[in-house]
Design an enzyme around this catalytic site. Structure first.
Site, PDB file in Angstrom:
ATOM      1  N   GLY A 121       7.821  23.826 -25.226  1.00  0.00           N
ATOM      2  CA  GLY A 121       8.930  22.951 -25.593  1.00  0.00           C
ATOM      3  C   GLY A 121       8.698  22.493 -27.027  1.00  0.00           C
ATOM      4  N   ALA A 122       9.764  22.570 -27.837  1.00  0.00           N
ATOM      5  CA  ALA A 122       9.605  22.408 -29.287  1.00  0.00           C
ATOM      6  C   ALA A 122       8.871  21.130 -29.702  1.00  0.00           C
ATOM      7  CB  ALA A 122      10.981  22.465 -29.945  1.00  0.00           C
ATOM      8  N   ASN A 150      17.429  28.543 -29.427  1.00  0.00           N
ATOM      9  CA  ASN A 150      16.944  27.911 -28.193  1.00  0.00           C
ATOM     10  C   ASN A 150      16.598  29.031 -27.212  1.00  0.00           C
ATOM     11  OD1 ASN A 150      16.408  25.422 -26.718  1.00  0.00           O
ATOM     12  ND2 ASN A 150      18.088  26.005 -25.387  1.00  0.00           N
ATOM     13  N   ASP A 199      15.059  24.717 -30.579  1.00  0.00           N
ATOM     14  CA  ASP A 199      13.735  24.969 -31.149  1.00  0.00           C
ATOM     15  C   ASP A 199      13.767  25.015 -32.674  1.00  0.00           C
ATOM     16  OD1 ASP A 199      13.587  26.026 -28.261  1.00  0.00           O
ATOM     17  OD2 ASP A 199      11.510  25.844 -28.932  1.00  0.00           O
TER      18      ASP A 199
HETATM   19  O1  MRU Z   1       9.571  28.960 -24.578  1.00  0.00           O
HETATM   20  P1  MRU Z   1       9.716  27.485 -24.359  1.00  0.00           P
HETATM   21  O2  MRU Z   1       9.618  27.081 -22.946  1.00  0.00           O
HETATM   22  O3  MRU Z   1       8.825  26.702 -25.290  1.00  0.00           O
HETATM   23  O4  MRU Z   1      11.204  27.195 -24.825  1.00  0.00           O
HETATM   24  C1  MRU Z   1      11.662  25.888 -24.776  1.00  0.00           C
HETATM   25  C2  MRU Z   1      13.075  25.720 -25.028  1.00  0.00           C
HETATM   26  O5  MRU Z   1      13.787  26.634 -25.361  1.00  0.00           O
HETATM   27  C3  MRU Z   1      13.584  24.331 -24.959  1.00  0.00           C
HETATM   28  O6  MRU Z   1      14.925  24.325 -24.594  1.00  0.00           O
HETATM   29  C4  MRU Z   1      13.365  23.723 -26.312  1.00  0.00           C
HETATM   30  O7  MRU Z   1      12.057  23.689 -26.729  1.00  0.00           O
HETATM   31  C5  MRU Z   1      14.108  22.547 -26.637  1.00  0.00           C
HETATM   32  S1  MRU Z   1      13.516  21.055 -26.023  1.00  0.00           S
HETATM   33  C6  MRU Z   1      12.488  20.222 -26.797  1.00  0.00           C
END
Ligand code: MRU
Length: 365
Positions: free
Chosen positions: A53-54, A255, A245
């Protein structure tokens, strides 16, 4: 957020200098905590998605620089090497390089003399980022709840929200981005129901968002990724809210893979499509996100295998596809600005447009 009645954040710094995280790989079946004590360990935790998560990736990057400073004991070459390892652990979420850079520039700015002072500055700045992200997420909830309130005023019935992946508190320090307005609406007594995209291949929606919502007592239903379009055609979705992201200067949004298809379906059905993000997720250095945002490509085995709980209570990974079929695993896609109704940020809701984005961030520059 509370887990079994106890307050947790998705990441935190312990008194003894270790970084605590919730190891997201085992959720929803097992609640496992992990302690990280080196920059290399942090790099692995980010790359192999012990945390993801970003926003939380950014905060981990900041703590990664602190750990690198501690273990390199003044050896600048070693320090730089470790920092680069952390910075390059995952490419798409801009929060990672943003947070690493911020800690590094704090050291440069203060021009600390002794290495112990450098370590202390890194610790301080990483904690500051942690705190700021916590507040940003909270504020996104307070800003974004207005959209849900408006739908409720008009509809006088449960507000139906669709979300993709996990942009919840596990992806942030707390509260979430896409989920923050939902938690706030629930706290204000607005009836909400969330359609949770399972989000293949790693199922962050089915595993993590569903677990979060369940913990908070929020009504939700997990759907296969391809279901959203039908629900929108049938008038079963009032709003889509997703996280991000990286968002380019003109408002293109990277995203989790599949977000773009939801935006297309939303446009075709007149469903508002919102993206919730803190200001740390904008990347003003890029304009055309479709061409310029780096898209992470992950191990094809994440598509070929699936993890779950056996009847015996064991977490196991099983092969889903023919053994010899190949698979392709792009982790993100980019939704062009013209499909986005609005960006929900901690500073307000703005259109996905260059002038609005630059204006919003002006005070930060
Ligand atoms: O690959 P991930 O699980 O890190 O991807 C996360 C996402 O796409 C979330 O929607 C994103 O980080 C936004 S939320 C803070």
């Amino acid at each position: 957020m509370k887990v079994n009645g106890r307050l947790y954040r998705s990441i935190w710094l312990e008194e003894d200098g270790k970084v605590g995280i919730i190891d997201q790989r085992f959720l929803p079946h097992r609640f496992v905590l992990e302690w990280i004590n080196s920059a290399s360990h942090m790099q692995i935790a980010i790359k192999e998605m012990h945390l993801r998560g970003a926003i939380v990736i950014g905060v981990s990057g900041a703590y990664g620089v602190y750990l690198a400073a501690k273990e390199s004991e003044g050896n600048i070459e070693r320090f730089n090497e470790l920092v680069e390892k952390v910075r390059s652990a995952r490419p798409t979420a801009v929060n990672l390089s943003w947070a690493v850079e911020r800690v590094l520039s704090r050291i440069k700015m203060e021009d600390a003399g002794r290495w112990d002072d450098v370590v202390e500055l890194c610790r301080e700045e990483a904690n500051k980022i942690w705190e700021e992200e916590l507040l940003r997420s909270k504020r996104i909830g307070e800003v974004g709840v207005k959209i849900i309130e408006e739908v409720f005023k008009r509809k006088q019935d449960t507000v139906q929200i669709l979300t993709h992946c996990n942009a919840g508190w596990l992806a942030c320090v707390d509260y979430g981005t896409a989920t923050a307005p939902i938690y706030e609406a629930y706290a204000r007594g607005i009836p909400v129901h969330v359609w949770v995209d399972e989000t293949r291949p790693r199922n962050q929606g089915a595993r993590l968002t569903a677990w979060e919502l369940l913990n908070q007592g929020i009504s939700h239903t997990i759907i296969a990724d391809n279901t959203g379009g039908l629900l929108m055609q049938r008038g079963m979705v009032d709003l889509v809210i997703v996280g991000a992201d990286r968002v380019s200067r003109r408002g293109d949004v990277a995203n989790k893979i599949g977000t773009y298809l939801k935006a297309l379906a939303a446009r075709d059905n007149g469903v508002p499509f919102y993206v919730a993000l803190p200001s740390s997720t904008f990347d003003l250095s890029l304009c055309n996100g479709l061409d310029e945002i780096p898209i992470e490509e992950r191990d094809p085995d994440e598509v070929r295998f699936i993890q779950g709980l056996t009847e015996e209570g064991e977490i196991k990974r099983v092969l889903l596809t023919p053994r010899d079929s190949s698979a392709l695993n792009y982790a993100f896609d980019v939704t062009p600005f013209n499909l986005i109704t609005g960006l929900i940020t901690e500073k307000g809701i703005i259109p996905a447009r260059e002038d609005a984005i630059v204006g919003l961030l002006k005070e930060d520059v």
